[in-house]
Design a protein around this motif. Structure first.
Motif, PDB file in Angstrom:
ATOM      1  N   GLU A 195      -3.652  -1.082  -3.715  1.00  0.00           N
ATOM      2  CA  GLU A 195      -3.612  -1.914  -2.521  1.00  0.00           C
ATOM      3  C   GLU A 195      -4.232  -1.583  -1.429  1.00  0.00           C
ATOM      4  O   GLU A 195      -4.843  -1.910  -0.763  1.00  0.00           O
ATOM      5  N   SER A 196      -4.150  -0.075  -1.283  1.00  0.00           N
ATOM      6  CA  SER A 196      -4.639   0.594  -0.034  1.00  0.00           C
ATOM      7  C   SER A 196      -6.291   0.394  -0.016  1.00  0.00           C
ATOM      8  O   SER A 196      -6.922   0.423   1.008  1.00  0.00           O
TER       9      SER A 196
ATOM     10  N   GLU B 211      -7.717  -2.078  -0.901  1.00  0.00           N
ATOM     11  CA  GLU B 211      -8.068  -3.539  -0.672  1.00  0.00           C
ATOM     12  C   GLU B 211      -8.340  -4.421  -2.117  1.00  0.00           C
ATOM     13  O   GLU B 211      -9.168  -5.245  -2.109  1.00  0.00           O
TER      14      GLU B 211
ATOM     15  N   ARG C  16      -2.086   3.022  -4.243  1.00  0.00           N
ATOM     16  CA  ARG C  16      -3.510   3.462  -4.194  1.00  0.00           C
ATOM     17  C   ARG C  16      -4.589   2.267  -4.472  1.00  0.00           C
ATOM     18  O   ARG C  16      -5.363   1.937  -3.505  1.00  0.00           O
TER      19      ARG C  16
ATOM     20  N   ALA D 263       0.964  -1.341   0.127  1.00  0.00           N
ATOM     21  CA  ALA D 263       0.049  -0.073   0.057  1.00  0.00           C
ATOM     22  C   ALA D 263       0.845   1.191  -0.115  1.00  0.00           C
ATOM     23  O   ALA D 263       0.659   2.323  -0.612  1.00  0.00           O
TER      24      ALA D 263
END
Length: 319
Positions: free
Chosen positions: A158-159, A161, A156, A39
């Protein structure tokens, strides 16, 4: 070793006989991977032979996708006759011997003192854990290196989810894919809806009946103002929190093993009242520099723009 069709160029990870996760940097050799945060696009590396200071002397990121996020210059000295024990200096054990001691410092006063008594080895830029660093009298330089990467830009994705992956095999084009991480079976969803929805519906009916009976009682007693106060609810004042772009613009930092904080006395998150631990993600409010767990302050700022500690509003924010 992973196949060439899997993964992004320069991010080839593999395991050794001791079950350590390793990575090869083109001009610097092989390192152990201690942790990865996709993230924030950070990676922590160390030396598999447990002598990172020696590896720092030949560190070169010219052909690597990684770079040091926060670098601090350390000067290394070889002290063959100087008795360092009386000065509480931390020696670099893996580079020292029976008749000599190697020490490293980033403080000007210590560097001038050691330069008059020891032999200069080199001055190197060390990728440190924390951006708010202070001069260090001596260090064994054993903490993990914190590096970052700019490409591919998956932070962005990965943050939120989601899964960041290659669009086509053997290419560098990436895409962000939604992933159903918490999908329950259909019978389980129906059971939850019935189990939660039915009691809530019955409670709502009972509450409405209670209000209706109270209104009828006041009508019979001839209190129209009381009837009005029971039916019309007072207007409440709502406080709007910050939007996501503003929250994302606030600085985010990963705590390292060295556990250096901008304000060392503030080692507890004021929201969840838990002490900070290494590898945890912190976010600070730029105007007052107060730090909190990233997940704690993000939820807070979505509901309330004020700092939980000093209660000051942000000086500037998105509308």
């Amino acid at each position: 070793m992973q196949p060439s069709s899997c993964g992004y160029p320069g991010f080839d990870l593999f395991c050794d006989a001791f079950n350590q996760t390793l990575i090869d940097l083109p001009n610097s050799g092989r390192f152990t991977v201690q942790s990865i945060d996709y993230a924030t696009q950070n990676i922590w590396l160390n030396d598999p032979d447990h002598c990172l200071p020696r590896r720092l002397l030949q560190l070169n990121f010219s052909d690597s996708p990684f770079n040091g996020l926060f670098n601090q210059d350390f000067t290394l000295f070889n002290c063959s006759s100087f008795d360092y024990t009386g000065y509480k200096y931390d020696p670099i054990g893996c580079m020292s011997g029976e008749n000599y001691t190697v020490v490293a410092s980033s403080a000007e006063t210590a560097i001038r003192f050691l330069a008059s008594r020891c032999s200069l080895i080199a001055t190197v830029a060390v990728p440190v854990q924390w951006q708010f660093f202070a001069p260090v009298m001596t260090s064994d330089l054993a903490d993990d290196m914190r590096l970052g990467w700019n490409s591919p830009r998956c932070g962005r994705c990965e943050s939120r989810e989601r899964r960041c992956g290659l669009r086509i095999a053997n290419s560098t084009e990436i895409e962000c894919i939604n992933v159903d991480r918490h999908v329950l079976p259909r019978p389980a969803r129906y059971a939850i809806i019935i189990g939660v929805g039915l009691p809530a519906f019955l409670f709502l009916i009972g509450f409405l009946y209670f209000l209706w009976s109270r209104v009828q009682s006041y009508r019979r007693r001839g209190h129209p103002m009381m009837e009005l106060s029971m039916v019309v609810a007072p207007r409440s004042t709502t406080i709007s929190g910050l939007d996501e772009p503003t929250i994302d613009s606030y600085p985010k930092t990963i705590l390292g093993e060295s556990f250096r904080l901008p304000k060392p006395e503030n080692n507890v998150c004021s929201i969840c009242l838990s002490e900070y631990k290494p590898k945890e993600t912190l976010r600070s409010i730029p105007d007052c520099q107060h730090c909190f767990h990233a997940e704690c302050i993000d939820e807070w700022l979505r509901l309330n723009p004020l700092c939980p500690v000093c209660r000051n509003p942000p000086k500037s924010s998105h509308p």
